[in-house]
Design an enzyme around this catalytic site. Structure first.
Site, short mmCIF file in Angstrom:
data_model
loop_
_atom_site.label_atom_id
_atom_site.label_comp_id
_atom_site.label_asym_id
_atom_site.label_seq_id
_atom_site.Cartn_x
_atom_site.Cartn_y
_atom_site.Cartn_z
N ARG A 66 0.67 -0.98 -0.12
CA ARG A 66 0.15 -0.19 -0.19
C ARG A 66 1.09 1.43 0.44
O ARG A 66 -0.07 2.28 -0.70
CB ARG A 66 -0.48 0.20 1.26
N HIS A 70 -0.09 4.74 -2.24
CA HIS A 70 0.23 5.85 -1.71
C HIS A 70 2.16 7.41 -1.82
O HIS A 70 1.33 7.92 -1.78
CB HIS A 70 0.69 5.63 0.25
N ASN A 97 -2.88 8.05 5.81
CA ASN A 97 -1.40 7.57 5.95
C ASN A 97 -0.92 7.27 7.36
O ASN A 97 -0.13 6.75 7.35
CB ASN A 97 -0.09 8.45 5.32
N HIS A 195 -5.87 -5.25 -2.22
CA HIS A 195 -6.70 -5.72 -0.83
C HIS A 195 -6.29 -7.05 0.05
O HIS A 195 -7.21 -7.54 0.96
CB HIS A 195 -7.58 -5.21 -0.50
#
Length: 332
Positions: A66, A70, A97, A195
């Site tokens: 992830r 990001h 975050n 995910h």
């Protein structure tokens, strides 16, 4: 007057250049094996460190994957997610975050690389390589990572808030967000498959359980039995409990996420939203089971090219959380 032969040669030369330009621009200075001469053991070092980390802390695989996403969606794939706050609040301290983990792992990998070949491998490339390796180490596909990114020296929380799609995003805003980064609808649904590994805090989806429309109700798009199961784990205002995004296989990179979404058990509204668009719904229901492992490498490599700094742009940080001293002095 220019001779016809010379002029014809000139035109052909220009035509060849025009044909080559799109390919060069698309590559953006990245290439597979960028460190083959300057730091030939770079990728082996990253893999060795990540093998040791995931062996003892498999729950870090999701957050580290992830982290690459990001980073790329804010200021491009430039390692700006790793910078500490100083005069301003940095990306890592923005609300979206705060649940990220694994910064110490990136520091560990960077330290090993600095010991082997000082000042060569960028933090941005480390994020891309670590993302690839946590996927392969959790039984996912392998892909070649184009490298050559350099590190940015700007990191602002406001940019993270403006660019990262929230878990409550609907399909229209998701498509718009991905499109603004040069990613299409297929990339959106494929990358959502990330995910399949990792967990989430209850606060990211508790509104779907207890107060979806402000009337104390649950989200009708969420399977009722799943709602009941989640309520047992997440009490109102629970800010600490972690829930698997792909129950039963959250430490294994597989097709399980799409199975959950197809059963109306996608944890976030942004997961359920994939059933609200014909193309994403078709992928979830019909294509993911056979195509996900082939498609994911393509989409994440594409994502890894967003807004990269190459050549003389940016810098190579010695520590991923800190810009070089010369940059700080120049900007003050």
């Amino acid at each position: 007057m220019v001779p016809k032969v010379v002029f014809s040669f000139f035109l052909n030369f220009v035509a060849i250049l025009v044909l080559l330009l799109p390919q060069t621009a698309d590559a953006q200075g990245l290439k597979i094996g960028f460190y083959s001469k300057t730091c030939p053991k770079a990728e082996a070092i990253v893999l060795q460190e990540m093998t040791e980390v995931i062996k003892v802390a498999p729950s870090l695989s999701g957050p580290l994957l992830r982290m690459h996403f990001h980073d790329c969606f804010v200021m491009g794939c430039d390692g700006s997610i790793l910078l500490n706050s100083s005069k301003n609040t940095a990306e890592k301290d923005a609300p979206p975050n705060l649940s990220l983990r694994g910064y110490a792992v990136i520091d560990r990998v960077k330290a090993k690389l600095e010991k082997s070949c000082k000042g060569i491998v960028s933090c941005a490339d480390i994020l891309a390589l670590v993302a690839r390796d946590v996927v392969r180490l959790t039984n996912g596909p392998f892909w070649q990572v184009p490298t050559g990114r350099r590190d940015g020296n700007v990191s602002q929380a406001s940019d993270a808030l403006a660019n990262l799609p929230p878990p409550i995003a609907n399909i229209s805003s998701l498509k718009a967000s991905f499109s603004s980064k040069g990613l299409n609808t297929k990339d959106l649904v494929v990358l959502a498959g990330s995910h399949t590994i990792g967990t989430s805090h209850c606060t990211s989806f508790s509104n779907r359980l207890y107060n979806f429309t402000g009337k104390g109700d649950s989200d009708p798009a969420l399977d009722k039995n799943y709602v009941a199961a989640l309520k047992k784990k997440c009490k109102p205002n629970d800010a600490t409990t972690l829930v698997q995004m792909d129950p039963g296989s959250s430490k294994s990179f597989d097709n399980g996420y799409f199975t959950q979404v197809s059963k109306r058990r996608g944890l976030f509204q942004s997961d359920s939203a994939l059933l609200q668009d014909p193309q994403t719904k078709d992928y979830v229901l019909n294509k993911a089971s056979t195509s996900f492992f082939k498609d994911f490498p393509v989409s994440i490599v594409k994502m890894g090219k967003i807004g990269v700094l190459t050549g003389n742009k940016g810098e190579i940080r010695q520590h991923c959380a800190l810009v070089k001293l010369i940059i700080i002095m120049h900007s003050s």
